[in-house]
Design a protein around this motif. Structure first.
Motif, PDB file in Angstrom:
ATOM      1  N   VAL A 123       0.838  -1.204   0.000  1.00 26.83           N
ATOM      2  CA  VAL A 123       0.000   0.000   0.000  1.00 26.83           C
ATOM      3  C   VAL A 123       0.876   1.258   0.000  1.00 26.83           C
ATOM      4  CG1 VAL A 123      -1.675   1.326   1.375  1.00 26.83           C
ATOM      5  CG2 VAL A 123      -1.952  -1.146   1.116  1.00 26.83           C
ATOM      6  N   MET A 124       1.918   1.243   0.840  1.00 28.32           N
ATOM      7  CA  MET A 124       2.734   2.444   1.001  1.00 28.32           C
ATOM      8  C   MET A 124       3.745   2.623  -0.135  1.00 28.32           C
ATOM      9  SD  MET A 124       3.548   2.141   5.041  1.00 28.32           S
ATOM     10  CE  MET A 124       4.515   3.633   5.194  1.00 28.32           C
ATOM     11  N   ALA A 125       4.301   1.519  -0.611  1.00 28.31           N
ATOM     12  CA  ALA A 125       5.422   1.662  -1.547  1.00 28.31           C
ATOM     13  C   ALA A 125       5.446   0.554  -2.602  1.00 28.31           C
ATOM     14  CB  ALA A 125       6.737   1.666  -0.749  1.00 28.31           C
ATOM     15  N   GLY A 126       4.276   0.228  -3.142  1.00 29.27           N
ATOM     16  CA  GLY A 126       4.180  -0.880  -4.098  1.00 29.27           C
ATOM     17  C   GLY A 126       5.151  -0.776  -5.271  1.00 29.27           C
ATOM     18  N   ASP A 127       5.199   0.404  -5.900  1.00 34.25           N
ATOM     19  CA  ASP A 127       6.055   0.550  -7.086  1.00 34.25           C
ATOM     20  C   ASP A 127       7.521   0.337  -6.744  1.00 34.25           C
ATOM     21  OD1 ASP A 127       3.982   1.047  -8.825  1.00 34.25           O
ATOM     22  OD2 ASP A 127       4.011   3.224  -8.485  1.00 34.25           O
ATOM     23  N   LEU A 128       7.946   0.933  -5.633  1.00 36.73           N
ATOM     24  CA  LEU A 128       9.352   0.808  -5.226  1.00 36.73           C
ATOM     25  C   LEU A 128       9.681  -0.634  -4.857  1.00 36.73           C
ATOM     26  CD1 LEU A 128       9.493   3.986  -2.971  1.00 36.73           C
ATOM     27  CD2 LEU A 128      10.857   3.641  -5.027  1.00 36.73           C
ATOM     28  N   ILE A 129       8.767  -1.274  -4.152  1.00 35.95           N
ATOM     29  CA  ILE A 129       8.990  -2.656  -3.699  1.00 35.95           C
ATOM     30  C   ILE A 129       9.135  -3.604  -4.889  1.00 35.95           C
ATOM     31  CG2 ILE A 129       7.635  -4.593  -2.704  1.00 35.95           C
ATOM     32  CD1 ILE A 129       9.182  -3.210  -0.565  1.00 35.95           C
ATOM     33  N   LYS A 130       8.282  -3.399  -5.903  1.00 39.31           N
ATOM     34  CA  LYS A 130       8.356  -4.270  -7.086  1.00 39.31           C
ATOM     35  C   LYS A 130       9.719  -4.107  -7.765  1.00 39.31           C
ATOM     36  CE  LYS A 130       4.189  -2.836  -8.411  1.00 39.31           C
ATOM     37  NZ  LYS A 130       3.011  -2.545  -9.220  1.00 39.31           N
ATOM     38  N   LYS A 131      10.213  -2.865  -7.794  1.00 42.24           N
ATOM     39  CA  LYS A 131      11.539  -2.617  -8.395  1.00 42.24           C
ATOM     40  C   LYS A 131      12.639  -3.280  -7.571  1.00 42.24           C
ATOM     41  CE  LYS A 131      10.553   1.736 -10.649  1.00 42.24           C
ATOM     42  NZ  LYS A 131      10.317   3.104 -10.248  1.00 42.24           N
ATOM     43  N   THR A 132      12.542  -3.144  -6.240  1.00 47.46           N
ATOM     44  CA  THR A 132      13.574  -3.741  -5.363  1.00 47.46           C
ATOM     45  C   THR A 132      13.571  -5.266  -5.513  1.00 47.46           C
ATOM     46  OG1 THR A 132      13.268  -1.921  -3.820  1.00 47.46           O
ATOM     47  CG2 THR A 132      14.414  -3.827  -2.952  1.00 47.46           C
ATOM     48  N   ALA A 133      12.374  -5.856  -5.608  1.00 50.97           N
ATOM     49  CA  ALA A 133      12.276  -7.317  -5.757  1.00 50.97           C
ATOM     50  C   ALA A 133      12.919  -7.749  -7.070  1.00 50.97           C
ATOM     51  CB  ALA A 133      10.815  -7.750  -5.700  1.00 50.97           C
ATOM     52  N   GLU A 146      -6.966 -13.115   0.526  1.00 51.46           N
ATOM     53  CA  GLU A 146      -7.599 -12.750  -0.754  1.00 51.46           C
ATOM     54  C   GLU A 146      -6.554 -12.712  -1.867  1.00 51.46           C
ATOM     55  OE1 GLU A 146      -7.644 -11.112   2.027  1.00 51.46           O
ATOM     56  OE2 GLU A 146      -9.721 -11.105   2.716  1.00 51.46           O
ATOM     57  N   HIS A 147      -5.406 -12.131  -1.550  1.00 53.38           N
ATOM     58  CA  HIS A 147      -4.362 -11.949  -2.567  1.00 53.38           C
ATOM     59  C   HIS A 147      -3.652 -13.258  -2.854  1.00 53.38           C
ATOM     60  CE1 HIS A 147      -5.531  -8.301  -0.661  1.00 53.38           C
ATOM     61  NE2 HIS A 147      -5.180  -7.661  -1.765  1.00 53.38           N
ATOM     62  N   SER A 148      -3.586 -14.108  -1.842  1.00 51.93           N
ATOM     63  CA  SER A 148      -3.047 -15.446  -2.062  1.00 51.93           C
ATOM     64  C   SER A 148      -3.959 -16.174  -3.053  1.00 51.93           C
ATOM     65  CB  SER A 148      -2.994 -16.191  -0.719  1.00 51.93           C
ATOM     66  OG  SER A 148      -2.810 -17.558  -0.925  1.00 51.93           O
ATOM     67  N   VAL A 223      -7.780  -3.465  -1.544  1.00 51.10           N
ATOM     68  CA  VAL A 223      -8.002  -3.024  -2.924  1.00 51.10           C
ATOM     69  C   VAL A 223      -6.704  -2.374  -3.429  1.00 51.10           C
ATOM     70  CG1 VAL A 223      -9.266  -1.370  -4.379  1.00 51.10           C
ATOM     71  CG2 VAL A 223     -10.514  -2.756  -2.716  1.00 51.10           C
ATOM     72  N   ILE A 224      -6.109  -1.526  -2.604  1.00 52.61           N
ATOM     73  CA  ILE A 224      -4.848  -0.860  -2.987  1.00 52.61           C
ATOM     74  C   ILE A 224      -3.749  -1.920  -3.170  1.00 52.61           C
ATOM     75  CG2 ILE A 224      -3.166   0.923  -2.377  1.00 52.61           C
ATOM     76  CD1 ILE A 224      -5.338   2.224  -0.587  1.00 52.61           C
ATOM     77  N   GLU A 225      -3.713  -2.872  -2.253  1.00 53.04           N
ATOM     78  CA  GLU A 225      -2.708  -3.950  -2.320  1.00 53.04           C
ATOM     79  C   GLU A 225      -2.861  -4.750  -3.620  1.00 53.04           C
ATOM     80  OE1 GLU A 225      -3.293  -6.923   0.742  1.00 53.04           O
ATOM     81  OE2 GLU A 225      -1.292  -7.787   0.495  1.00 53.04           O
ATOM     82  N   ALA A 226      -4.110  -5.060  -3.997  1.00 51.72           N
ATOM     83  CA  ALA A 226      -4.367  -5.838  -5.219  1.00 51.72           C
ATOM     84  C   ALA A 226      -3.961  -5.040  -6.458  1.00 51.72           C
ATOM     85  CB  ALA A 226      -5.839  -6.223  -5.302  1.00 51.72           C
ATOM     86  N   TRP A 227      -4.270  -3.752  -6.449  1.00 54.12           N
ATOM     87  CA  TRP A 227      -3.910  -2.865  -7.564  1.00 54.12           C
ATOM     88  C   TRP A 227      -2.384  -2.906  -7.764  1.00 54.12           C
ATOM     89  CZ3 TRP A 227      -1.830   2.261  -5.995  1.00 54.12           C
ATOM     90  CH2 TRP A 227      -1.527   3.084  -7.072  1.00 54.12           C
ATOM     91  N   GLN A 228      -1.643  -2.885  -6.688  1.00 54.54           N
ATOM     92  CA  GLN A 228      -0.182  -2.904  -6.778  1.00 54.54           C
ATOM     93  C   GLN A 228       0.361  -4.293  -7.130  1.00 54.54           C
ATOM     94  OE1 GLN A 228       2.011  -0.766  -6.995  1.00 54.54           O
ATOM     95  NE2 GLN A 228       1.398   1.099  -5.950  1.00 54.54           N
ATOM     96  N   LEU A 229      -0.153  -5.313  -6.458  1.00 52.62           N
ATOM     97  CA  LEU A 229       0.396  -6.665  -6.667  1.00 52.62           C
ATOM     98  C   LEU A 229       0.123  -7.192  -8.065  1.00 52.62           C
ATOM     99  CD1 LEU A 229      -0.507  -8.584  -3.377  1.00 52.62           C
ATOM    100  CD2 LEU A 229       1.800  -8.283  -4.299  1.00 52.62           C
TER     101      LEU A 229
END
Ligand code: NDP
Ligand code: MG
Length: 389
Positions: A123-133, A146-148, A223-229
């Motif tokens: 929620v806080m840093a989805g874009d950055l986290i995806k880049k770091t991963a 739900e996301h699982s 919802v925010i988490e799903a949008w990012q994931l």
């Protein structure tokens, strides 16, 4: 043997993870456990797993009534060292709230796969986290139930239609239990007591997330988490209330067929799936009994009453730092409600007021996200001090 790091080991997710690990001793070795202050629980775990490492982020060595061995770490710097030296292959992040973000970043920076329960990270840093991963060649396996469900449905459906080169997913349908106030009248909800908010009908969880389920902020965050994931636009994410919590979420394809994932409401299930991924392990969960009556129902959410849900969609539309503020302001409002400083109805009003400020900008560094988190919490505290009951 997979080496597992358990962050937030003393909480609800931590307890479910320990259950999974102790059921499958031949598959998993816990290499480290963290908590904020609960040293007693970590001492118990030290007796059970003497070879593991331990970290208390909210205490120093001098706060303890005993002399810890060198396998104990303290504070934020200690957490970094603890993660770095853990030798873990996978980490389950069950830290509550925004402090979980820092831990997620350090886990990924050390090349450790992330089984993510801490929804605040995305929620806080989805874009950055995806880049770091990506940079560190790590995968993020969602643990939020739900996301699982959506993760495993999308992954398998994409494999199924791999010959087809166009997008196949038309919608993600997140299920919500509706919380303890699902059928309550609006006026009664506004002044609901903490003890009522903590009576979750289907899940047993930590206090903060249980209150979030009652306001439906938990679904807003999801919802925010799903949008990012899942990199899907918010108009393709729907929420449906499903009081039995048996269907953990659904995915709709462009041909309008809907695929669902079902299991008993027990967090050990998504945790076990994340830990064993990409293998499927029989973790001994109770199967569904289709020989007796089983009710599965769906109804629309009451967005006019549970304002935190529509607010989450507005937050995504606005972008910038708004998701950070949605989460940060809510954390402060819920804390104040738990402390008896504000009424239940004030929670969403405080978040809404905080979101009315200008939070535009580009969250292009973890520092900028942390700064915004501090700033919006300060503003929320000021709003609350004007409205205390
Ligand atoms: P709990 O409150 O039960 O546990 C929180 C854990 O985090 C404890 O180990 C606690 O340590 C630790 N912790 C608290 N504050 C800090 C801090 N500042 N720094 C480091 N560690 C800290 O929470 P839950 O297990 O319910 O939830 C954890 C996360 O998982 C949340 O993000 C939640 O949204 C998510 N989640 C939870 C589900 C559930 O079923 N519980 C379901 C889906 C997602 P201590 O005991 O010392 O305070
Ligand atoms: Mg959830």
């Amino acid at each position: 043997m997979k080496k597992v790091l358990v962050l937030g080991a003393t909480g609800s997710i931590g307890a479910s993870t320990l259950r999974v690990i102790s059921e499958k001793k031949d598959l998993y070795t816990p290499v480290g456990f963290s908590a904020n202050k609960d040293y007693k629980k970590l001492q118990e775990l030290n007796a059970q797993y003497p070879g593991a490492m331990f970290c208390l982020t909210g205490l120093t060595k001098d706060d303890l009534p005993f002399k810890p061995d060198s396998n104990w770490f303290f504070g934020k710097t200690g957490l970094e060292e603890f993660i770095q030296n853990s030798g873990a292959e996978i980490c389950i992040n069950g830290i509550a709230g925004s402090p979980g973000l820092f831990a997620s970043v350090k886990v990924l920076e050390n090349g450790i796969n992330l089984a993510l329960a801490n929804k605040e990270t995305m929620v806080m840093a989805g874009d950055l986290i995806k880049k770091t991963a990506k940079k560190n060649h790590c995968c993020i396996i969602p643990v939020d139930s739900e996301h699982s469900a959506v993760f495993f449905l999308i992954t398998s459906l994409k494999k199924c239609f791999s010959e087809f080169n166009e997008p196949i997913i038309s919608r993600i349908i997140l299920t919500a239990s509706g919380g303890p106030f699902r059928t309550w009248e609006k006026n009664k909800i506004m002044t609901a007591k903490l003890s009522d908010a903590l009576k979750h009908p289907t899940w047993s969880m930590g206090r903060k997330i249980t209150v979030d389920s009652a306001t439906m902020a938990n679904k807003g965050l999801e919802v925010i988490e799903a949008w990012q994931l899942f990199d899907i636009s918010p108009d393709k994410i729907t929420v449906t209330v499903h009081p039995q919590s048996l269907v953990h979420s659904m995915v709709e394809l462009i041909d309008n067929s809907v695929y669902a994932q079902l299991s008993q409401p027990d967090m050990a299930h998504p945790i076990a799936q994340a830990l064993s991924y990409p293998y499927c392990v029989n973790s001994g969960f109770r199967p569904f009994d289709f020989s007796s009556f089983l009710t599965i129902s769906f109804e629309p959410p009451r967005s006019d009453v549970f304002r935190m849900l529509p607010l989450a969609y507005e937050t995504i539309k606005k972008g910038g730092f708004y998701p950070v503020v949605y989460n940060g302001a809510n954390e402060i409002a819920v804390e104040s409600f738990i402390q008896g400083k504000i009424t239940f109805g004030e929670i969403s009003r405080i978040v809404e007021e905080c979101l009315q400020k200008d939070w535009n900008g580009v969250p292009d560094s973890y520092e900028s996200v942390e700064d915004c988190n501090i700033q919006c919490k300060e503003i929320s505290r000021r709003i609350i001090s004007k409205t205390e009951v």
